[in-house]
Write a protein that holds these residues in place. Structure first.
Motif, PDB file in Angstrom:
ATOM      1  N   ASN A  35       0.846  -1.179   0.000  1.00  0.00           N
ATOM      2  CA  ASN A  35       0.000   0.000   0.000  1.00  0.00           C
ATOM      3  C   ASN A  35       0.890   1.241   0.000  1.00  0.00           C
ATOM      4  O   ASN A  35       1.383   1.680   1.037  1.00  0.00           O
ATOM      5  CB  ASN A  35      -0.903  -0.016   1.241  1.00  0.00           C
ATOM      6  N   THR A  36       1.116   1.813  -1.164  1.00  0.00           N
ATOM      7  CA  THR A  36       2.057   2.934  -1.294  1.00  0.00           C
ATOM      8  C   THR A  36       1.534   4.199  -0.614  1.00  0.00           C
ATOM      9  O   THR A  36       2.328   5.051  -0.196  1.00  0.00           O
ATOM     10  CB  THR A  36       2.349   3.225  -2.775  1.00  0.00           C
ATOM     11  N   PHE A  37       0.208   4.343  -0.496  1.00  0.00           N
ATOM     12  CA  PHE A  37      -0.337   5.523   0.169  1.00  0.00           C
ATOM     13  C   PHE A  37       0.092   5.554   1.628  1.00  0.00           C
ATOM     14  O   PHE A  37       0.527   6.592   2.158  1.00  0.00           O
ATOM     15  CB  PHE A  37      -1.866   5.536   0.070  1.00  0.00           C
ATOM     16  N   VAL A  38      -0.022   4.407   2.304  1.00  0.00           N
ATOM     17  CA  VAL A  38       0.375   4.316   3.714  1.00  0.00           C
ATOM     18  C   VAL A  38       1.873   4.541   3.858  1.00  0.00           C
ATOM     19  O   VAL A  38       2.328   5.277   4.748  1.00  0.00           O
ATOM     20  CB  VAL A  38      -0.015   2.947   4.299  1.00  0.00           C
ATOM     21  N   ALA A  39       2.671   3.920   2.966  1.00  0.00           N
ATOM     22  CA  ALA A  39       4.125   4.056   3.031  1.00  0.00           C
ATOM     23  C   ALA A  39       4.559   5.504   2.785  1.00  0.00           C
ATOM     24  O   ALA A  39       5.442   6.027   3.472  1.00  0.00           O
ATOM     25  CB  ALA A  39       4.782   3.128   2.018  1.00  0.00           C
ATOM     26  N   ASP A  40       3.934   6.156   1.802  1.00  0.00           N
ATOM     27  CA  ASP A  40       4.286   7.545   1.505  1.00  0.00           C
ATOM     28  C   ASP A  40       3.896   8.467   2.651  1.00  0.00           C
ATOM     29  O   ASP A  40       4.625   9.411   2.985  1.00  0.00           O
ATOM     30  CB  ASP A  40       3.608   8.000   0.215  1.00  0.00           C
ATOM     31  N   ALA A  41       2.727   8.207   3.256  1.00  0.00           N
ATOM     32  CA  ALA A  41       2.290   9.020   4.385  1.00  0.00           C
ATOM     33  C   ALA A  41       3.267   8.877   5.559  1.00  0.00           C
ATOM     34  O   ALA A  41       3.616   9.864   6.212  1.00  0.00           O
ATOM     35  CB  ALA A  41       0.883   8.616   4.812  1.00  0.00           C
ATOM     36  N   ILE A  86      13.541   1.934   4.137  1.00  0.00           N
ATOM     37  CA  ILE A  86      12.426   1.217   4.763  1.00  0.00           C
ATOM     38  C   ILE A  86      11.117   1.475   4.023  1.00  0.00           C
ATOM     39  O   ILE A  86      10.360   0.543   3.745  1.00  0.00           O
ATOM     40  CB  ILE A  86      12.295   1.619   6.246  1.00  0.00           C
ATOM     41  N   THR A  87      10.819   2.745   3.700  1.00  0.00           N
ATOM     42  CA  THR A  87       9.511   3.098   3.144  1.00  0.00           C
ATOM     43  C   THR A  87       9.425   3.020   1.621  1.00  0.00           C
ATOM     44  O   THR A  87       8.324   3.054   1.075  1.00  0.00           O
ATOM     45  CB  THR A  87       9.125   4.530   3.576  1.00  0.00           C
ATOM     46  N   HIS A  88      10.565   2.940   0.936  1.00  0.00           N
ATOM     47  CA  HIS A  88      10.529   2.916  -0.525  1.00  0.00           C
ATOM     48  C   HIS A  88      11.220   1.672  -1.094  1.00  0.00           C
ATOM     49  O   HIS A  88      11.876   1.732  -2.132  1.00  0.00           O
ATOM     50  CB  HIS A  88      11.176   4.191  -1.099  1.00  0.00           C
ATOM     51  N   GLN A  89      11.051   0.564  -0.410  1.00  0.00           N
ATOM     52  CA  GLN A  89      11.623  -0.685  -0.915  1.00  0.00           C
ATOM     53  C   GLN A  89      10.892  -1.109  -2.189  1.00  0.00           C
ATOM     54  O   GLN A  89       9.689  -0.918  -2.320  1.00  0.00           O
ATOM     55  CB  GLN A  89      11.477  -1.796   0.126  1.00  0.00           C
ATOM     56  N   ARG A  90      11.636  -1.706  -3.078  1.00  0.00           N
ATOM     57  CA  ARG A  90      11.048  -2.242  -4.307  1.00  0.00           C
ATOM     58  C   ARG A  90      11.317  -3.739  -4.390  1.00  0.00           C
ATOM     59  O   ARG A  90      12.442  -4.181  -4.227  1.00  0.00           O
ATOM     60  CB  ARG A  90      11.617  -1.536  -5.544  1.00  0.00           C
ATOM     61  N   MET A  91      10.265  -4.487  -4.644  1.00  0.00           N
ATOM     62  CA  MET A  91      10.369  -5.928  -4.828  1.00  0.00           C
ATOM     63  C   MET A  91      10.613  -6.203  -6.308  1.00  0.00           C
ATOM     64  O   MET A  91      10.119  -5.467  -7.182  1.00  0.00           O
ATOM     65  CB  MET A  91       9.069  -6.602  -4.384  1.00  0.00           C
ATOM     66  N   LYS A  92      11.379  -7.229  -6.582  1.00  0.00           N
ATOM     67  CA  LYS A  92      11.645  -7.630  -7.960  1.00  0.00           C
ATOM     68  C   LYS A  92      10.760  -8.823  -8.306  1.00  0.00           C
ATOM     69  O   LYS A  92      10.672  -9.778  -7.535  1.00  0.00           O
ATOM     70  CB  LYS A  92      13.116  -7.991  -8.129  1.00  0.00           C
TER      71      LYS A  92
END
Length: 249
Positions: A35-41, A86-92
């Motif tokens: 959920n990128t909204f929660v991570a960005d917040a 922590i908040t902007h990890q990207r999965m491959k």
């Protein structure tokens, strides 16, 4: 049949089960699969706290603005890097479609770039502070505090087993075409969602869940049309908002 752009190599920990079968469609992609909204917040809230804390640290050292500015920069840089990791990890993700079904390999490697950044930052600041002691002995304190703090952050990230495990994941998902019960094109993200019901060997029971297939921009319709030809005619095909899970476990 056709292939989309490929860029990532499959890690040695993961192997295709149906590698002996021809690949009908396949691609790799890096994506924030949560959920990128929660991570960005969370990021912007923490970033605001870090910024305010940095300003307070700098203002509390008005008697030595150069030293205070450098110490503030060190604090802001090291904490911000940790926050971003922590908040902007990207999965491959790697997807492979064959006549038997769909395979998805997903993995997340430990962010070595963050460690490299902290290591160089600690080294450069240590040299700078030692050099500045030639002009002002008070910088010796900064040489002890600043680089040491960054070094402790580096060590806690590099040698913490729990932190490394949290930042490293390898998963291999395998589905047959008969497992899927619904096909959906997401209206809120570049995702094709496949609901499925099958026996999970790891859990030892039948599970019903969704497989989010992350696509590149403007490719989800093409991917969905391809998948539709391999599904049973009675499988629903819809467009809907898809809730991307917070994790892939």
């Amino acid at each position: 049949m056709f292939k989309l752009n490929k860029g990532l190599e499959l890690p040695p920990q993961l192997k295709w089960k149906f590698s002996h079968e021809p690949e009908l469609l396949g691609w790799t992609i890096r994506v924030r699969n949560y959920n990128t909204f929660v991570a960005d917040a969370m990021f912007w809230f923490c970033f605001a706290v870090i910024t305010i804390s940095s300003i307070l640290i700098c203002r509390s050292m008005d008697d030595d603005p150069v030293f205070g500015g450098l110490l503030t920069l060190l604090f802001f840089s090291s904490v911000s890097v940790s926050l971003v990791s922590i908040t902007h990890q990207r999965m491959k993700f790697a997807y492979r479609f064959t006549p038997s079904g769909v395979e998805c390999c997903e993995w997340k490697d430990f962010p070595e770039w963050a460690l490299t950044f902290l290591k160089w930052l600690a080294g450069i600041t240590a040299i700078f502070f030692v050099f500045m002691t030639i002009f002002d002995p008070s910088f010796l304190l900064g040489a002890l505090i600043g680089p040491s703090g960054i070094g402790l952050t580096y060590l806690s990230m590099a040698y913490s087993k729990s932190y490394r495990e949290m930042q490293t994941q390898y998963h291999h998902l395998i589905y047959e075409w008969k497992d899927f019960t619904q096909l959906a094109i997401a209206t809120n993200r570049e995702v094709v969602d496949l609901k499925f019901t099958h026996f999970d060997q790891r859990l030892g029971r039948v599970v019903s869940w969704s497989l989010n297939i992350f696509c590149r921009r403007k490719q989800k319709e093409k991917v969905a049309d391809f998948i539709r030809h391999y599904l049973s005619p009675d499988v629903p095909f819809i467009k809907a908002k898809v809730n991307v899970p917070l994790s892939t476990d």
